[in-house]
Design a protein around this motif. Structure first.
Motif, PDB file in Angstrom:
ATOM      1  N   GLN A   7     -21.651 -12.134  50.530  1.00  0.00           N
ATOM      2  CA  GLN A   7     -22.249 -12.598  51.785  1.00  0.00           C
ATOM      3  C   GLN A   7     -22.832 -11.439  52.573  1.00  0.00           C
ATOM      4  O   GLN A   7     -23.920 -11.542  53.149  1.00  0.00           O
ATOM      5  N   MET A   8     -22.117 -10.325  52.605  1.00  0.00           N
ATOM      6  CA  MET A   8     -22.608  -9.147  53.307  1.00  0.00           C
ATOM      7  C   MET A   8     -23.873  -8.603  52.654  1.00  0.00           C
ATOM      8  O   MET A   8     -24.811  -8.182  53.335  1.00  0.00           O
ATOM      9  N   VAL A  48     -23.441  -0.666  54.547  1.00  0.00           N
ATOM     10  CA  VAL A  48     -22.048  -0.849  54.980  1.00  0.00           C
ATOM     11  C   VAL A  48     -21.148  -1.093  53.773  1.00  0.00           C
ATOM     12  O   VAL A  48     -20.064  -0.523  53.656  1.00  0.00           O
ATOM     13  N   ILE A  49     -21.607  -1.963  52.852  1.00  0.00           N
ATOM     14  CA  ILE A  49     -20.827  -2.256  51.651  1.00  0.00           C
ATOM     15  C   ILE A  49     -20.614  -0.989  50.835  1.00  0.00           C
ATOM     16  O   ILE A  49     -19.508  -0.704  50.378  1.00  0.00           O
ATOM     17  N   LEU A  50     -21.680  -0.232  50.625  1.00  0.00           N
ATOM     18  CA  LEU A  50     -21.595   0.982  49.809  1.00  0.00           C
ATOM     19  C   LEU A  50     -20.598   1.965  50.396  1.00  0.00           C
ATOM     20  O   LEU A  50     -19.781   2.552  49.681  1.00  0.00           O
ATOM     21  N   GLN A  51     -20.663   2.160  51.712  1.00  0.00           N
ATOM     22  CA  GLN A  51     -19.733   3.082  52.366  1.00  0.00           C
ATOM     23  C   GLN A  51     -18.290   2.614  52.216  1.00  0.00           C
ATOM     24  O   GLN A  51     -17.391   3.412  51.960  1.00  0.00           O
ATOM     25  N   GLU A  52     -18.081   1.311  52.358  1.00  0.00           N
ATOM     26  CA  GLU A  52     -16.724   0.758  52.271  1.00  0.00           C
ATOM     27  C   GLU A  52     -16.131   0.936  50.868  1.00  0.00           C
ATOM     28  O   GLU A  52     -14.998   1.384  50.712  1.00  0.00           O
ATOM     29  N   ILE A  53     -16.916   0.564  49.849  1.00  0.00           N
ATOM     30  CA  ILE A  53     -16.354   0.602  48.498  1.00  0.00           C
ATOM     31  C   ILE A  53     -16.204   2.027  47.997  1.00  0.00           C
ATOM     32  O   ILE A  53     -15.271   2.337  47.248  1.00  0.00           O
ATOM     33  N   GLU A  98      -9.048 -10.706  44.576  1.00  0.00           N
ATOM     34  CA  GLU A  98     -10.213 -10.020  44.011  1.00  0.00           C
ATOM     35  C   GLU A  98     -11.451 -10.891  44.148  1.00  0.00           C
ATOM     36  O   GLU A  98     -12.523 -10.428  44.555  1.00  0.00           O
ATOM     37  N   LYS A  99     -11.318 -12.177  43.799  1.00  0.00           N
ATOM     38  CA  LYS A  99     -12.454 -13.101  43.891  1.00  0.00           C
ATOM     39  C   LYS A  99     -12.879 -13.310  45.340  1.00  0.00           C
ATOM     40  O   LYS A  99     -14.078 -13.406  45.627  1.00  0.00           O
ATOM     41  N   GLU A 100     -11.915 -13.364  46.243  1.00  0.00           N
ATOM     42  CA  GLU A 100     -12.247 -13.535  47.664  1.00  0.00           C
ATOM     43  C   GLU A 100     -12.999 -12.318  48.204  1.00  0.00           C
ATOM     44  O   GLU A 100     -13.930 -12.454  48.996  1.00  0.00           O
ATOM     45  N   ALA A 101     -12.590 -11.120  47.759  1.00  0.00           N
ATOM     46  CA  ALA A 101     -13.282  -9.907  48.201  1.00  0.00           C
ATOM     47  C   ALA A 101     -14.716  -9.878  47.689  1.00  0.00           C
ATOM     48  O   ALA A 101     -15.647  -9.490  48.423  1.00  0.00           O
ATOM     49  N   HIS A 115     -28.456   1.991  42.387  1.00  0.00           N
ATOM     50  CA  HIS A 115     -29.655   1.815  41.576  1.00  0.00           C
ATOM     51  C   HIS A 115     -30.430   0.569  41.958  1.00  0.00           C
ATOM     52  O   HIS A 115     -31.220   0.044  41.169  1.00  0.00           O
ATOM     53  N   GLY A 116     -30.191   0.099  43.166  1.00  0.00           N
ATOM     54  CA  GLY A 116     -30.982  -1.005  43.717  1.00  0.00           C
ATOM     55  C   GLY A 116     -30.683  -2.356  43.135  1.00  0.00           C
ATOM     56  O   GLY A 116     -31.506  -3.271  43.229  1.00  0.00           O
ATOM     57  N   GLN A 117     -29.496  -2.526  42.551  1.00  0.00           N
ATOM     58  CA  GLN A 117     -29.138  -3.804  41.963  1.00  0.00           C
ATOM     59  C   GLN A 117     -28.037  -4.480  42.774  1.00  0.00           C
ATOM     60  O   GLN A 117     -27.331  -3.841  43.536  1.00  0.00           O
ATOM     61  N   ASN A 118     -27.918  -5.797  42.597  1.00  0.00           N
ATOM     62  CA  ASN A 118     -26.901  -6.583  43.282  1.00  0.00           C
ATOM     63  C   ASN A 118     -25.744  -6.873  42.335  1.00  0.00           C
ATOM     64  O   ASN A 118     -25.898  -7.663  41.401  1.00  0.00           O
ATOM     65  N   PRO A 119     -24.578  -6.252  42.539  1.00  0.00           N
ATOM     66  CA  PRO A 119     -23.459  -6.476  41.632  1.00  0.00           C
ATOM     67  C   PRO A 119     -22.741  -7.798  41.855  1.00  0.00           C
ATOM     68  O   PRO A 119     -21.837  -8.153  41.094  1.00  0.00           O
ATOM     69  N   TYR A 120     -23.135  -8.533  42.895  1.00  0.00           N
ATOM     70  CA  TYR A 120     -22.412  -9.755  43.253  1.00  0.00           C
ATOM     71  C   TYR A 120     -23.143 -11.034  42.872  1.00  0.00           C
ATOM     72  O   TYR A 120     -22.789 -12.118  43.282  1.00  0.00           O
ATOM     73  N   MET A 121     -24.171 -10.889  42.049  1.00  0.00           N
ATOM     74  CA  MET A 121     -24.904 -12.083  41.621  1.00  0.00           C
ATOM     75  C   MET A 121     -24.135 -12.787  40.511  1.00  0.00           C
ATOM     76  O   MET A 121     -23.490 -12.158  39.696  1.00  0.00           O
TER      77      MET A 121
END
Length: 217
Positions: free
Chosen positions: A143-144, A152-157, A134-137, A211-217
């Motif tokens: 990075q993406m 691309v991320i949005l489509q994948e998830i 999970e952490k690696e994903a 909503h224009g936010q970064n969930p990976y911060m």
């Protein structure tokens, strides 16, 4: 005989409460609860504001039963933490047969304290491995995201969430009614818990991205 006062001033009591809340927020349950709160806040925001992102809103809200399962705590054992950190001394070879939906082909073990302990250890290693993945994903998506591959991320998830949700009801019903071998039932519940965590995380990530936010911060 009266009880001794734990705090002598309101300031001391408030400071202790803040410390407890900070400690709780660092636990897996606390993190999951915060994600649930964020997801609900985003859903409320979508209802209040008619934006472009809102018109591309995520799928319908997740069932409460699924959210409850996603908030279940993870183990806090030595084996879990060692597996989560990727320690090579931990043998994960037996985990692959359990990292799939039931039913399982392995023969039921004999009933004994030794086998019960082995099952608990097996579940902890399973949880630790999945937590590491999970952490690696998340690191990969971070990075993406930094490279501006947001679409691309949005489509994948979203595709991953739809795929997991498509099998969720059948999987949950099957595991809820499993009989027989205790090890099979324990490992099936581990599998279900991680499918649920993935669904919840995908849903939460997609909401923030929309909503224009970064969930990976």
């Amino acid at each position: 005989m009266g009880c001794r006062a734990k705090y002598f001033t309101l300031e001391e009591k408030n400071a202790a409460l803040r410390k407890q809340k900070a400690a709780y927020s660092r636990t897996e349950r606390g993190k999951a609860a915060r994600r649930i709160q964020n997801a609900r806040a985003n859903a409320k925001l979508r209802g209040q504001k008619r934006t472009t992102a809102g018109s591309l809103s995520n799928s319908k809200p997740l069932p409460q039963s699924l959210i409850t399962l996603a908030a279940l705590p993870l183990p806090n054992s030595f084996l879990f933490h060692q597996t989560c950190s990727g320690l090579e001394l931990i043998n994960e070879s037996d985990i692959l047969q359990w990292d799939k939906p039931p039913p399982y082909d392995s023969p039921p073990p004999p009933n004994s304290p030794h086998e019960d302990r082995f099952t608990r250890n097996l579940a902890d290693v399973m949880h630790g491995r999945q937590r590491r993945l999970e952490k690696e994903a998340w690191a990969c998506y971070a990075q993406m995201f930094a490279a501006a591959n947001v679409k691309v991320i949005l489509q994948e998830i979203q595709a991953a969430e739809r795929s997991l949700m498509g099998n969720w009801n059948e999987l949950n019903t099957y595991v809820s009614h499993m009989k027989g071998c205790k090890r099979h039932r324990v490992m099936a519940k581990c599998y279900v818990q991680w499918q649920v965590r993935k669904i919840f995380n995908y849903h939460w990530e997609a909401d923030l991205i929309l909503h224009g936010q970064n969930p990976y911060m």
